[in-house]
Design a protein around this motif. Structure first.
Motif, short mmCIF file in Angstrom:
data_model
loop_
_atom_site.label_atom_id
_atom_site.label_comp_id
_atom_site.label_asym_id
_atom_site.label_seq_id
_atom_site.Cartn_x
_atom_site.Cartn_y
_atom_site.Cartn_z
N GLN A 208 66.65 7.27 -55.30
CA GLN A 208 66.30 6.13 -54.46
C GLN A 208 65.46 5.12 -55.22
N PRO B 279 66.74 20.06 -54.28
CA PRO B 279 65.36 19.55 -54.30
C PRO B 279 65.28 18.08 -53.89
N GLU B 280 64.25 17.79 -53.13
CA GLU B 280 64.09 16.44 -52.61
C GLU B 280 63.83 15.42 -53.72
N SER B 281 63.19 15.92 -54.79
CA SER B 281 62.83 15.00 -55.87
C SER B 281 64.05 14.30 -56.47
N LEU B 282 65.17 15.04 -56.46
CA LEU B 282 66.41 14.48 -56.99
C LEU B 282 66.82 13.24 -56.20
N GLU B 283 66.72 13.42 -54.88
CA GLU B 283 67.08 12.33 -53.98
C GLU B 283 66.12 11.15 -54.16
N GLU B 284 64.81 11.48 -54.28
CA GLU B 284 63.82 10.41 -54.37
C GLU B 284 63.96 9.61 -55.66
N SER B 285 64.23 10.32 -56.75
CA SER B 285 64.36 9.60 -58.00
C SER B 285 65.59 8.69 -57.97
N LYS C 140 65.45 15.30 -45.28
CA LYS C 140 64.10 15.56 -44.77
C LYS C 140 63.57 14.39 -43.96
N ARG C 141 64.02 13.20 -44.31
CA ARG C 141 63.52 12.01 -43.64
C ARG C 141 64.14 11.82 -42.25
#
Lengths: 317, 300
Positions: free
Chosen positions: B179, B171-177, B108-109
């Protein structure tokens, strides 16, 4: 539309470009190699297309080759006065149209019938078997056809002989060759192409069928009035996309099937380019032919996509 | 399936319809399978005996000689080795490259997403054509080498798009956590996304492997003079064209059947050996490629 939203939302997040890139530089680094690959192998060949307008000289950069006479159109004029090319153009069109007429309905019919089957195990096995030909190369398909339609000991001709008729030269007589070619094409693709239709059928609401049963509709009526209209959008999109490819031509299939006796119906644009370009070394002429074909294909594709959207269906991009 | 509830009140027309359905599908199955079974039967039959014809589903005079002859042929061995090597190498490299690219463009980024997609999608519909590609490979020194089989085709827009569609579903949250825990994008790709997306990896790997296994056009086009880089399919093609040209030159094709250069049983054995690996492999991956094709929303 997607583009707009990203453009609007970005400035908010973007504290500064350097912060963004310090955080996400890895993404762009990962992209370097694929981009280099893309440009070299997909876009550089497009630079070479200009030799269609130029006289090919070995070992010279395409940019430096001299433009041909007639404003660079020499080879296009030459192609259209070439009887072989006109013949190849006609054959490409005829074979593609026949393929569409015979090959397009086949997966739809197969999917509709398969959907009516109640035995789950048999259904599963049938599907698996139907997908098999898609995994065979055209060489193998041609080899199977050569055996199936062999003049003396092929199965089809043995059946014909048993009925007291003479053998039919399926692979050596132009008209029969075309029929064989189209038949094997349908044979190879019907199962695989039915996947999309089966998925569309699976998406039809079961309530519709229940309501029809209550109204006393038989199975055939349900198939005709519910399933078929249910997959209509899929049929329309695929039909239009197939129409867009009406002048496309693959090389493998005609080349694997053709022989000297049927050349006048089996020679298509791709085999023409191979014969005159790779073997005959007429690079400029064959590039011109290839370019002509690509341009027509793109025009048809854009047209098809436009029609598809006009009809309210989704396009391909 | 939901017909079962109405079994009691099934009208006679529905029963007839059911029978027609079964007959139709059975004939579809027979038409699909017969040419293959017939070829297998022929490949196990004695060569001279087979000329008489009349072999359908089972060999009449069983013999393993055809396979012995085929596997003693040097060109078949070379072709088999090259085919296996290119299939394995290309599947690994191409799967990795496509996955990596799909991973990047599905983040997404990532900026320029749609522009970049267009850049790829164009290559699905527009290409230089046979001659420009040939000239490029020649200039790059790829012709006459083994590399021509796996380097140029490493990334395909179609496979990349199928994989991208799947990776977007994570889900993006997976990636963010991840990071937050200090993982970089390399780690996210390797340890989070890839294990989650095994089905699509299997699908794309199958597509690539089948494509590689079945290619012969590139062997003929770029490596015709290099017999050490021949492929199995190309050897079969050469066998076929010798048969086709012969039946083409003989006007009375009826009598030519028995006098072909290569006995039909040998041809059958080569055909079976060439298609066997794929025919054995694809049923196990069926559920992957079916969903891969339909959810990906892309059609070949």
């Amino acid at each position: 539309m997607k583009k707009n939203t990203t453009k609007v939302s970005l400035p908010k997040k973007k504290v500064s470009a350097s912060v963004y890139f310090r955080k996400y530089w890895q993404l762009y680094l990962l992209l370097l190699l694929p981009m280099a690959y893309l440009i070299i192998f997909k876009y550089v060949p497009m630079v070479y297309i200009q030799i269609a307008f130029k006289d090919y000289k070995i070992g010279m950069s395409p940019f430096k080759m001299p433009l041909t006479t007639k404003n660079g159109m020499k080879y296009f004029i030459q192609a259209f006065s070439n009887k072989d090319f006109i013949n190849a153009l006609r054959n490409t069109l005829v074979l593609n149209i026949l393929d569409l007429v015979c090959g397009f309905p086949a997966p739809i019919i197969f999917a509709l019938i398969l959907n009516e089957l109640c035995f789950k195990r048999f259904k599963k096995i049938t599907q698996t078997i139907a997908y098999m030909p898609h995994f065979l190369s055209w060489v193998i398909v041609a080899s199977l056809a050569l055996q199936l339609f062999a003049p003396t000991n092929g199965f089809v001709n043995q059946v014909i002989n048993a009925m007291g008729r003479d053998s039919v030269p399926f692979l050596n007589d132009p008209a029969h060759w075309v029929a064989t070619y189209i038949f094997m094409g349908v044979w190879q693709s019907f199962g695989w192409n039915s996947i999309v239709y089966l998925a569309a059928i699976a998406g039809i609401s079961p309530e519709l069928y229940e309501a029809a049963s209550v109204d006393g509709a038989g199975r055939f009526k349900k198939m005709w009035h519910i399933t078929l209209p249910g997959i209509r959008p899929t049929i329309v999109v695929l039909l239009i996309m197939n129409l867009g490819n009406i002048l496309g031509s693959s090389f493998d299939r005609p080349y694997a099937f053709q022989n000297n006796l049927v050349m006048k119906v089996a020679n298509v644009i791709a085999t023409f380019v191979y014969k005159n370009g790779i073997k005959g070394l007429q690079f400029s002429l064959t590039t011109a032919v290839g370019l002509f074909q690509s341009v027509i294909c793109v025009i048809f594709l854009l047209l098809a996509n436009w029609i598809s959207r006009k009809l309210g269906e989704r396009g391909i991009w | 399936m939901n017909e079962k509830e109405y079994k009691v009140s099934k009208p006679i027309s529905d029963k007839i319809f059911g029978v027609i359905v079964v007959i139709f599908l059975a004939s579809f199955v027979i038409i699909t399978l017969y040419p293959v079974i017939n070829t297998v039967a022929l490949s196990f039959n004695d060569g001279i005996d087979a000329v008489r014809g009349g072999i359908y589903l089972w060999p009449r005079k069983f013999s393993m000689k055809n396979y012995k002859t085929v596997f003693a042929m040097q060109n078949i061995w070379t072709g088999a080795k090259v085919t296996v090597a290119r299939t394995v190498l290309a599947t690994l490299t191409s799967l990795f490259a496509n996955a990596l690219l799909a991973f990047v463009v599905s983040r997404k980024r990532f900026l320029f997403k749609s522009q970049l997609s267009l850049f790829w999608v164009i290559t699905m519909y527009v290409n230089g054509g046979m001659i420009p590609v040939f000239l490029l490979y020649k200039n790059l020194g790829l012709t006459g080498t083994f590399n021509v089989y796996w380097v140029p085709g490493m990334i395909s827009a179609f496979n990349m798009l199928v994989m991208r569609t799947y990776m977007e579903g994570i889900p993006e949250s997976l990636e963010e956590s991840a990071q937050l825990d200090g993982a970089g994008y390399f780690t996210i790709f390797k340890d989070i996304i890839s294990p989650l997306r095994k089905p699509v990896y299997a699908t794309v790997a199958l597509f690539i492997a089948v494509w590689q296994w079945n290619s012969w056009f590139d062997a003929m086009l770029y490596n015709r003079m290099k017999t050490q880089y021949t492929t199995l399919q190309y050897e079969l093609m050469k066998l076929l064209s010798s048969v086709m040209q012969q039946s083409g030159s003989a006007e009375n094709a009826k009598n030519a059947g028995g006098n072909t250069i290569t006995p039909i049983t040998i041809r059958a054995a080569v055909t079976v050996a060439t298609m066997l690996p794929i025919v054995c492999l694809y049923p196990f991956l069926q559920r992957y490629f079916v969903t891969g094709l339909t959810i990906g929303g892309v059609k070949e």
